[in-house]
Design a protein around this motif. Structure first.
Motif, PDB file in Angstrom:
ATOM      1  N   ASP A  17       0.810  -1.215   0.000  1.00  0.00           N
ATOM      2  CA  ASP A  17       0.000   0.000   0.000  1.00  0.00           C
ATOM      3  C   ASP A  17       0.848   1.271   0.000  1.00  0.00           C
ATOM      4  OD1 ASP A  17       1.012   0.047   2.545  1.00  0.00           O
ATOM      5  OD2 ASP A  17      -0.901  -0.255   3.572  1.00  0.00           O
ATOM      6  N   GLY A  18       2.148   1.120  -0.176  1.00  0.00           N
ATOM      7  CA  GLY A  18       3.006   2.299  -0.344  1.00  0.00           C
ATOM      8  C   GLY A  18       3.754   2.717   0.911  1.00  0.00           C
ATOM      9  N   LEU A  19       3.315   2.272   2.075  1.00  0.00           N
ATOM     10  CA  LEU A  19       3.996   2.697   3.306  1.00  0.00           C
ATOM     11  C   LEU A  19       5.451   2.208   3.292  1.00  0.00           C
ATOM     12  CD1 LEU A  19       3.784   4.045   6.119  1.00  0.00           C
ATOM     13  CD2 LEU A  19       3.248   1.780   7.043  1.00  0.00           C
ATOM     14  N   ALA A  20       6.377   3.130   3.535  1.00  0.00           N
ATOM     15  CA  ALA A  20       7.789   2.761   3.584  1.00  0.00           C
ATOM     16  C   ALA A  20       8.012   1.805   4.752  1.00  0.00           C
ATOM     17  CB  ALA A  20       8.651   4.008   3.754  1.00  0.00           C
ATOM     18  N   LEU A  21       8.724   0.707   4.504  1.00  0.00           N
ATOM     19  CA  LEU A  21       9.014  -0.228   5.597  1.00  0.00           C
ATOM     20  C   LEU A  21       9.901   0.466   6.619  1.00  0.00           C
ATOM     21  CD1 LEU A  21       9.681  -3.572   3.700  1.00  0.00           C
ATOM     22  CD2 LEU A  21       7.533  -2.672   4.617  1.00  0.00           C
ATOM     23  N   SER A  22       9.592   0.236   7.884  1.00  0.00           N
ATOM     24  CA  SER A  22      10.374   0.832   8.966  1.00  0.00           C
ATOM     25  C   SER A  22      10.208  -0.024  10.208  1.00  0.00           C
ATOM     26  CB  SER A  22       9.859   2.251   9.245  1.00  0.00           C
ATOM     27  OG  SER A  22      10.295   2.668  10.537  1.00  0.00           O
ATOM     28  N   SER A  23      11.282  -0.137  10.972  1.00  0.00           N
ATOM     29  CA  SER A  23      11.189  -0.908  12.219  1.00  0.00           C
ATOM     30  C   SER A  23      10.147  -0.295  13.143  1.00  0.00           C
ATOM     31  CB  SER A  23      12.545  -0.936  12.918  1.00  0.00           C
ATOM     32  OG  SER A  23      13.541  -1.374  12.029  1.00  0.00           O
ATOM     33  N   ARG A  24       9.900   0.997  13.000  1.00  0.00           N
ATOM     34  CA  ARG A  24       8.953   1.666  13.899  1.00  0.00           C
ATOM     35  C   ARG A  24       7.491   1.441  13.495  1.00  0.00           C
ATOM     36  NH1 ARG A  24      13.309   5.748  14.375  1.00  0.00           N
ATOM     37  NH2 ARG A  24      13.899   5.812  16.561  1.00  0.00           N
ATOM     38  N   ASN A  25       7.235   0.848  12.330  1.00  0.00           N
ATOM     39  CA  ASN A  25       5.836   0.618  11.933  1.00  0.00           C
ATOM     40  C   ASN A  25       5.113  -0.288  12.924  1.00  0.00           C
ATOM     41  OD1 ASN A  25       6.352   2.215   9.748  1.00  0.00           O
ATOM     42  ND2 ASN A  25       6.318   0.569   8.223  1.00  0.00           N
ATOM     43  N   VAL A  26       5.874  -1.106  13.678  1.00  0.00           N
ATOM     44  CA  VAL A  26       5.217  -2.004  14.646  1.00  0.00           C
ATOM     45  C   VAL A  26       4.541  -1.220  15.773  1.00  0.00           C
ATOM     46  CG1 VAL A  26       6.787  -3.958  14.234  1.00  0.00           C
ATOM     47  CG2 VAL A  26       7.314  -2.329  16.064  1.00  0.00           C
ATOM     48  N   TYR A  27       4.911   0.041  15.946  1.00  0.00           N
ATOM     49  CA  TYR A  27       4.270   0.846  16.987  1.00  0.00           C
ATOM     50  C   TYR A  27       2.850   1.262  16.605  1.00  0.00           C
ATOM     51  CZ  TYR A  27       9.089   1.870  18.684  1.00  0.00           C
ATOM     52  OH  TYR A  27      10.372   1.812  19.143  1.00  0.00           O
ATOM     53  N   LEU A  28       2.511   1.192  15.301  1.00  0.00           N
ATOM     54  CA  LEU A  28       1.227   1.732  14.843  1.00  0.00           C
ATOM     55  C   LEU A  28       0.063   0.840  15.274  1.00  0.00           C
ATOM     56  CD1 LEU A  28       2.307   2.654  11.197  1.00  0.00           C
ATOM     57  CD2 LEU A  28       1.928   4.259  13.099  1.00  0.00           C
ATOM     58  N   SER A  29      -1.025   1.458  15.689  1.00  0.00           N
ATOM     59  CA  SER A  29      -2.254   0.697  15.934  1.00  0.00           C
ATOM     60  C   SER A  29      -2.829   0.294  14.570  1.00  0.00           C
ATOM     61  CB  SER A  29      -3.274   1.571  16.673  1.00  0.00           C
ATOM     62  OG  SER A  29      -3.751   2.576  15.790  1.00  0.00           O
ATOM     63  N   ALA A  30      -3.805  -0.615  14.567  1.00  0.00           N
ATOM     64  CA  ALA A  30      -4.379  -1.081  13.296  1.00  0.00           C
ATOM     65  C   ALA A  30      -4.961   0.108  12.514  1.00  0.00           C
ATOM     66  CB  ALA A  30      -5.445  -2.132  13.566  1.00  0.00           C
ATOM     67  N   ASP A  31      -5.602   1.003  13.226  1.00  0.00           N
ATOM     68  CA  ASP A  31      -6.216   2.154  12.561  1.00  0.00           C
ATOM     69  C   ASP A  31      -5.142   3.102  11.995  1.00  0.00           C
ATOM     70  OD1 ASP A  31      -8.352   3.913  11.809  1.00  0.00           O
ATOM     71  OD2 ASP A  31      -7.710   5.191  13.483  1.00  0.00           O
ATOM     72  N   GLU A  32      -4.101   3.357  12.785  1.00  0.00           N
ATOM     73  CA  GLU A  32      -3.005   4.224  12.293  1.00  0.00           C
ATOM     74  C   GLU A  32      -2.321   3.584  11.091  1.00  0.00           C
ATOM     75  OE1 GLU A  32      -1.905   6.136  16.697  1.00  0.00           O
ATOM     76  OE2 GLU A  32      -0.830   4.385  15.944  1.00  0.00           O
ATOM     77  N   ARG A  33      -2.149   2.273  11.145  1.00  0.00           N
ATOM     78  CA  ARG A  33      -1.499   1.569  10.033  1.00  0.00           C
ATOM     79  C   ARG A  33      -2.308   1.739   8.742  1.00  0.00           C
ATOM     80  NH1 ARG A  33       0.029   0.441   6.280  1.00  0.00           N
ATOM     81  NH2 ARG A  33       1.357  -1.211   5.424  1.00  0.00           N
ATOM     82  N   ARG A  34      -3.657   1.733   8.882  1.00  0.00           N
ATOM     83  CA  ARG A  34      -4.508   1.923   7.695  1.00  0.00           C
ATOM     84  C   ARG A  34      -4.385   3.343   7.147  1.00  0.00           C
ATOM     85  NH1 ARG A  34      -7.986  -1.700  10.132  1.00  0.00           N
ATOM     86  NH2 ARG A  34      -8.894  -0.092  11.463  1.00  0.00           N
ATOM     87  N   ARG A  35      -4.223   4.305   8.062  1.00  0.00           N
ATOM     88  CA  ARG A  35      -4.150   5.707   7.612  1.00  0.00           C
ATOM     89  C   ARG A  35      -2.764   6.106   7.113  1.00  0.00           C
ATOM     90  NH1 ARG A  35      -6.176   7.162  13.212  1.00  0.00           N
ATOM     91  NH2 ARG A  35      -4.962   9.050  12.950  1.00  0.00           N
ATOM     92  N   ALA A  36      -1.726   5.436   7.633  1.00  0.00           N
ATOM     93  CA  ALA A  36      -0.336   5.863   7.378  1.00  0.00           C
ATOM     94  C   ALA A  36       0.035   6.025   5.897  1.00  0.00           C
ATOM     95  CB  ALA A  36       0.634   4.906   8.073  1.00  0.00           C
TER      96      ALA A  36
END
Ligand code: AMP
Length: 291
Positions: free
Chosen positions: A180-199
């Protein structure tokens, strides 16, 4: 693959390899490896006889209120991924051995490192430049591999290598993204499911900016206003730390779009900061200019 914790051991191995005519590639990381890191590792593997990967969560580049303690760590998995990718030397130094009592000398990058990430994270690039120079001095690689994902870091390190006459070549590898275009990052694991959808709204905004420049827009303010609106609508972040159109080498804001440029952004979801950027090639023709 050899697991090494002592810098002197790695330096001896690297010197021996280079003395026998081999090239050494080096990929510094903070671990918690993902496909972005692996793109650097694979390229370095292809281009060199010997490959060193370091995994070190560098305390010097974290501010006192940042996530050093909770930064994701998984050394067992990192070792496996590096072994599978054909790494020769897995370097995992301890903080005490890189920064023993009495350690006091640091590298201060110039104005490039004061802007953007540097303004939001004072001292960050001093920590990055210091550890990268230390690692370069231990590994003595022919080529250092960095990710475009951290564009300002790559520019600061390039400048350091040039300014301090380090002989390593610097190679920058394009950003690896999720579907979906989000740049891979070790910090992506911090995102909630909703934030991950919006990111991914952040990269959709940056891509809209790139398209506007391609279609003839030359005024950064017009482009950035549209990008900001798109990011606000789609990512709905708690804040946008910065959004800018800059010179890719100096990271200075552009007054007018003429040559190659770089869209950069940092947004926040709660305590989580995400950064991304998109290089934009020099616009081809002057026809169709739209202000
Ligand atoms: P880090 O572990 O976050 O310090 O990153 C180590 C190296 O991997 C840096 O040079 C980063 O720019 C690079 N990197 C991190 N994420 C990506 C990505 N999604 N695509 C390409 N390179 C990346």
């Amino acid at each position: 693959m050899r697991i090494i914790t002592r810098g002197a051991e790695l330096r001896a191995l690297s010197r021996r390899a280079r003395q026998s005519g081999m090239t050494v590639g080096f990929v510094p990381t903070m671990g918690s490896l993902h496909q972005g890191h692996l793109a650097l590792i694979r390229r370095a593997r292809r281009e060199n006889h010997r490959l060193a990967v370091s995994v070190f969560v560098n305390p010097l580049q974290f501010g006192p209120k940042e996530d050093y303690a909770r930064y994701p760590r998984d050394e067992v998995r990192d070792v496996r991924l590096c072994r599978d990718a054909g790494c020769d030397w897995f370097f995992a130094p301890r903080a005490r051995s890189l920064y023993p009592p009495g350690f006091s000398t640091t590298v201060s990058p110039g104005p490039l490192a004061e802007r953007w990430e540097g303004a939001v994270r004072p001292g960050h690039f001093r920590g990055v430049a210091t550890v990268v120079l230390k690692l370069l001095n231990l590994v003595e690689p022919d080529t250092l591999y960095l990710g475009q994902k951290d564009a300002q870091q790559a520019s600061a390190i390039r400048a350091m290598v040039r300014d301090l006459d380090h002989p390593a070549r610097v190679a920058v590898v394009p950003t690896v993204r999720d579907r979906d275009g989000l740049a891979l990052s070790s910090r992506n694991v911090y995102l909630s499911a909703d934030e991950r959808r919006r990111a991914p709204g952040m990269i959709r905004g940056l891509r809209e900016g790139r398209d506007l420049i391609r279609s003839g827009f030359r005024d950064p303010r017009t482009v950035l206003a549209k990008v900001r609106a798109r990011i606000r609508d789609e990512a709905r972040p708690d804040s946008i730390d910065y959004l800018a159109l800059v010179d890719p080498a100096t990271l200075e804001s552009l007054g007018r779009i003429e040559g190659a440029s770089l869209l950069i952004a940092a947004i926040r979801f709660g305590k989580t900061r995400l950064i991304d950027n998109l290089p934009v090639a020099r616009p081809r023709s002057r026809r169709g200019r739209r202000g």
